[in-house]
Design an enzyme around this catalytic site. Structure first.
Site, PDB file in Angstrom:
ATOM      1  N   HIS A   1       5.547   6.601   5.654  1.00  8.69           N
ATOM      2  CA  HIS A   1       4.372   5.786   5.320  1.00  8.69           C
ATOM      3  C   HIS A   1       3.869   5.034   6.547  1.00  8.69           C
ATOM      4  CE1 HIS A   1       2.048   2.738   2.928  1.00  8.69           C
ATOM      5  NE2 HIS A   1       2.438   1.952   3.932  1.00  8.69           N
ATOM      6  N   GLU A   2       4.782   4.429   7.285  1.00  8.33           N
ATOM      7  CA  GLU A   2       4.375   3.644   8.462  1.00  8.33           C
ATOM      8  C   GLU A   2       3.775   4.538   9.548  1.00  8.33           C
ATOM      9  OE1 GLU A   2       4.122   0.590   8.246  1.00  8.33           O
ATOM     10  OE2 GLU A   2       5.228   0.390   6.380  1.00  8.33           O
TER      11      GLU A   2
ATOM     12  N   HIS B   1       0.205   5.306   8.806  1.00 13.37           N
ATOM     13  CA  HIS B   1      -0.708   4.258   9.286  1.00 13.37           C
ATOM     14  C   HIS B   1      -1.059   4.490  10.754  1.00 13.37           C
ATOM     15  CE1 HIS B   1      -1.191   1.659   5.900  1.00 13.37           C
ATOM     16  NE2 HIS B   1       0.080   1.348   5.794  1.00 13.37           N
TER      17      HIS B   1
ATOM     18  N   GLU C   1      -3.627   1.721   2.118  1.00 11.79           N
ATOM     19  CA  GLU C   1      -2.249   1.882   1.652  1.00 11.79           C
ATOM     20  C   GLU C   1      -2.091   3.155   0.829  1.00 11.79           C
ATOM     21  OE1 GLU C   1       0.527   0.102   2.395  1.00 11.79           O
ATOM     22  OE2 GLU C   1      -0.815  -0.874   3.827  1.00 11.79           O
TER      23      GLU C   1
END
Length: 287
Positions: A130-131, A134, A204
């Site tokens: 997930h990071e 980003h 997100e």
């Protein structure tokens, strides 16, 4: 869909900024403060990574210091076709993580000791996927621009408040009059904050989807979010956590389920919605 939504929200934020400028009109002080505010946000963009890492006392680790964590990040970066980011650990019992850096070549990921204790390796890979999403989407840049615009609007609102208190010549300079000042001073900052937070929430969802692809199984992230959310609701907030950096974490470290208007004024979508979308993604991949 979320990319289109982000573009619309950014356009709304830009339009709001223009409207605020029109309300102020010819106020030369507003122009000066706009330049100062933009300069401050420009500085924040270039140095925000080092500032936030220092604020959380994060320590950089290598493959020797934390081999399992480092190897997880290295494998995920390869899956995402990204340069290897720097890896940091934060000494905190609260499970959480974030990414920072102005672009993929200057990125860093940070995890707490709490998340390494609570999650298994698959779940950690989901979080870090997930990071890295980003980083891949350049969400840090989008967030910085949105924060800069919202900051400018708030700064102009303060000028409007001073003008209303001490008097102003804005009517003679083509300003919007008393109604324009009222909108600028009260409504615009609230609207800017709501739009900025909406942009954060939309990013997100995209990071969750791409993160599930990067780690290879969306349920890794879904399971991780479930555990992190539990600790977020039943543990004290991270001592260093503040509103300026809360949006960076995978789960807002300041969230409280009893807050009024939580969804409207939250940096993140409700965790249960994120988990539901990840489960749908997992079922789609299986079929």
């Amino acid at each position: 869909m979320n990319i289109f939504k982000t573009a619309i929200l950014m356009a709304l934020l830009t339009g709001l900024m223009v409207a605020v400028g029109g309300a102020i009109g010819g106020n030369s002080g507003a122009f000066i403060m706009l330049i100062i505010s933009l300069g401050m946000n420009f500085f924040s963009y270039w140095f925000s990574d080092s500032i936030v890492l220092k604020s959380y006392n994060a320590r950089e680790v290598t493959a020797t210091d934390a081999p399992e964590l480092y190897n997880i990040v290295a494998n995920l970066a390869q899956n995402a076709e990204l340069p290897m980011p720097k890896v940091y650990i934060i000494d905190s019992d609260v499970p959480n993580a974030f990414a920072t850096g102005r672009n993929p070549s200057h990125a860093a990921v940070a995890v707490t000791t709490g998340i390494m204790r609570v999650l298994d390796s698959n779940e950690i890979s989901g979080v870090l996927g997930h990071e890295l999403a980003h980083v891949k989407h350049r969400d840090i840049l989008i967030g910085t621009i949105a924060a800069a615009m919202a900051g400018v609007i708030s700064m102009v609102a303060q000028i409007a408040q001073f003008g209303a208190i001490f008097g102003s010549s804005h009517d003679d300079e083509g300003g919007g009059g008393g109604l324009g000042f009222l909108i600028t001073a009260i409504v615009a900052p609230i609207a800017a904050t709501i739009i900025q937070l909406a942009i954060s929430r939309s990013r997100e969802y995209d990071a969750d989807k791409t993160g599930g692809e990067i780690c290879g199984n969306p349920m890794y992230l879904a399971n991780a979010l479930e555990k992190i959310e539990y600790y977020a609701q039943h543990s004290a907030p991270m001592p260093q956590a503040g509103t300026a950096t809360a949006h960076m974490f995978i789960v807002n470290p300041l969230e409280n389920s009893k807050k009024a208007l939580k969804n409207l004024f939250s940096t993140h979508p409700a965790t249960e919605y994120r988990i539901a979308k990840l489960r749908e993604q997992s079922l789609t991949l299986r079929n």
